[in-house]
Write an enzyme that holds these catalytic residues in place. Sequence first.
Site, PDB file in Angstrom:
ATOM      1  N   LYS A 123     -11.846   7.986  -2.176  1.00  0.00           N
ATOM      2  CA  LYS A 123     -11.017   6.896  -1.676  1.00  0.00           C
ATOM      3  C   LYS A 123     -11.235   5.629  -2.507  1.00  0.00           C
ATOM      4  O   LYS A 123     -12.375   5.277  -2.818  1.00  0.00           O
ATOM      5  CB  LYS A 123     -11.358   6.609  -0.214  1.00  0.00           C
ATOM      6  CG  LYS A 123     -10.485   5.553   0.443  1.00  0.00           C
ATOM      7  CD  LYS A 123     -10.861   5.367   1.907  1.00  0.00           C
ATOM      8  CE  LYS A 123      -9.962   4.369   2.604  1.00  0.00           C
ATOM      9  NZ  LYS A 123     -10.318   4.166   4.029  1.00  0.00           N
ATOM     10  N   GLU A 145      -3.496  -9.196   2.703  1.00  0.00           N
ATOM     11  CA  GLU A 145      -3.420  -9.768   4.050  1.00  0.00           C
ATOM     12  C   GLU A 145      -4.632  -9.442   4.914  1.00  0.00           C
ATOM     13  O   GLU A 145      -4.789 -10.028   5.992  1.00  0.00           O
ATOM     14  CB  GLU A 145      -2.147  -9.257   4.750  1.00  0.00           C
ATOM     15  CG  GLU A 145      -2.241  -7.864   5.345  1.00  0.00           C
ATOM     16  CD  GLU A 145      -2.118  -6.733   4.340  1.00  0.00           C
ATOM     17  OE1 GLU A 145      -2.168  -5.559   4.752  1.00  0.00           O
ATOM     18  OE2 GLU A 145      -1.974  -7.008   3.131  1.00  0.00           O
ATOM     19  N   HIS A 183      -4.296  -4.739  -0.135  1.00  0.00           N
ATOM     20  CA  HIS A 183      -4.049  -5.434   1.128  1.00  0.00           C
ATOM     21  C   HIS A 183      -4.553  -6.870   1.050  1.00  0.00           C
ATOM     22  O   HIS A 183      -5.630  -7.196   1.553  1.00  0.00           O
ATOM     23  CB  HIS A 183      -4.759  -4.715   2.277  1.00  0.00           C
ATOM     24  CG  HIS A 183      -4.158  -3.394   2.634  1.00  0.00           C
ATOM     25  ND1 HIS A 183      -3.068  -3.275   3.456  1.00  0.00           N
ATOM     26  CD2 HIS A 183      -4.502  -2.132   2.264  1.00  0.00           C
ATOM     27  CE1 HIS A 183      -2.754  -1.991   3.595  1.00  0.00           C
ATOM     28  NE2 HIS A 183      -3.599  -1.289   2.882  1.00  0.00           N
ATOM     29  N   CYS A 217       0.827  -1.208   0.000  1.00  0.00           N
ATOM     30  CA  CYS A 217       0.000   0.000   0.000  1.00  0.00           C
ATOM     31  C   CYS A 217       0.864   1.263   0.000  1.00  0.00           C
ATOM     32  O   CYS A 217       1.590   1.506  -0.948  1.00  0.00           O
ATOM     33  CB  CYS A 217      -0.994  -0.047   1.160  1.00  0.00           C
ATOM     34  SG  CYS A 217      -2.398   1.096   0.925  1.00  0.00           S
ATOM     35  N   ARG A 224     -15.601   3.350  11.108  1.00  0.00           N
ATOM     36  CA  ARG A 224     -14.769   4.347  11.788  1.00  0.00           C
ATOM     37  C   ARG A 224     -14.866   5.716  11.114  1.00  0.00           C
ATOM     38  O   ARG A 224     -14.899   6.758  11.781  1.00  0.00           O
ATOM     39  CB  ARG A 224     -13.317   3.870  11.784  1.00  0.00           C
ATOM     40  CG  ARG A 224     -12.306   4.829  12.388  1.00  0.00           C
ATOM     41  CD  ARG A 224     -10.902   4.465  11.943  1.00  0.00           C
ATOM     42  NE  ARG A 224     -10.710   4.680  10.510  1.00  0.00           N
ATOM     43  CZ  ARG A 224      -9.711   4.179   9.794  1.00  0.00           C
ATOM     44  NH1 ARG A 224      -8.812   3.406  10.375  1.00  0.00           N
ATOM     45  NH2 ARG A 224      -9.602   4.442   8.492  1.00  0.00           N
ATOM     46  N   SER A 229      -7.629   0.135   0.121  1.00  0.00           N
ATOM     47  CA  SER A 229      -8.060   1.182   1.037  1.00  0.00           C
ATOM     48  C   SER A 229      -7.018   2.296   0.986  1.00  0.00           C
ATOM     49  O   SER A 229      -6.088   2.331   1.788  1.00  0.00           O
ATOM     50  CB  SER A 229      -8.193   0.627   2.465  1.00  0.00           C
ATOM     51  OG  SER A 229      -8.565   1.643   3.371  1.00  0.00           O
TER      52      SER A 229
END
Length: 305
Positions: A163, A237, A235, A142, A249, A192
Amino acid sequence: MPLRIPDRLPAIEALKRENIFVMDSSRAHAQDIRPLRIVILNLMPLKITTETDLVRVLSNTPLQLDVTFMKLKSHTPKNTPVEHMMAFYKDFDELKEQKFDGMIVTGAPVEHLAFEDVKYWPELTHIFTWARNHVTSTMYICWAAQAGLYFHYGVGKRQLDRKMFGVFRQDITDPLLPIFRGFDDYFYMPHSRHTEVAKADILSVAGLSVIAESAESGVGIVMAREGREFFIMGHMEYSRGTLDNEYRRDMGKRDDVDMPRHYYLDDNPDNTPVLRWRAHANLFYNNWINYYVYQATPYDINKIE
């Protein structure tokens, strides 16, 4: 073989509950083999979550891995207890004379800053330079992928209007590469991020190859130096609920974040997220360890150059 990770690391118990076999340092010492040494520079704010995510995807190799966590001396994390950092992490100064078979550098929540304005940029770039002749293969994730491409190859990033958030199909450009051995025609990867690197900028640099890309999320994975460096824009992972946690959030706090795409069942955030990337993530990391670390690294680790 399982992973060899520090005694009492919280990830151990979390992964045992998932029936993933991990081995603490005490037990691993009884095995008379040369484990592969993997160092993880964890720049993510939620250190324990990231540790667990990375240990999970590394745990499927039949080889024994000796995992070390590295931290920056020039940055003190705010979201992880200092006791945890002191118990399980080592400063770069403690590790700089050592060599490692593989390295992972995580992302960091500093996309809004120019690279040179990140306060730990000098130390980070020193580590990037060190990795070139102290590590057999390095994986940048990232923001770290963008930082690595900028520092090593001069490829800049650009800000997105919205985003890049969701789980996106990635098409493989060269299916014969060992990193994709066993893959289907395409795979999915969570993203992200608020910035991106342009494919044209990457292709303008000799030695860089875009090996996975998406019609929606753009460049997915870049390879350099015949696999001694991988730059992953997403990502792989991530666990099932990570994007959901980020979405809830940020709801009401940012105006550039939409619901993550292709993530919730029926695109309804009240439904459970669909886990569609885990199998390929496990295979990707397994292939990295096998073909680009184990089969490329010298038995005498001090001969890495």
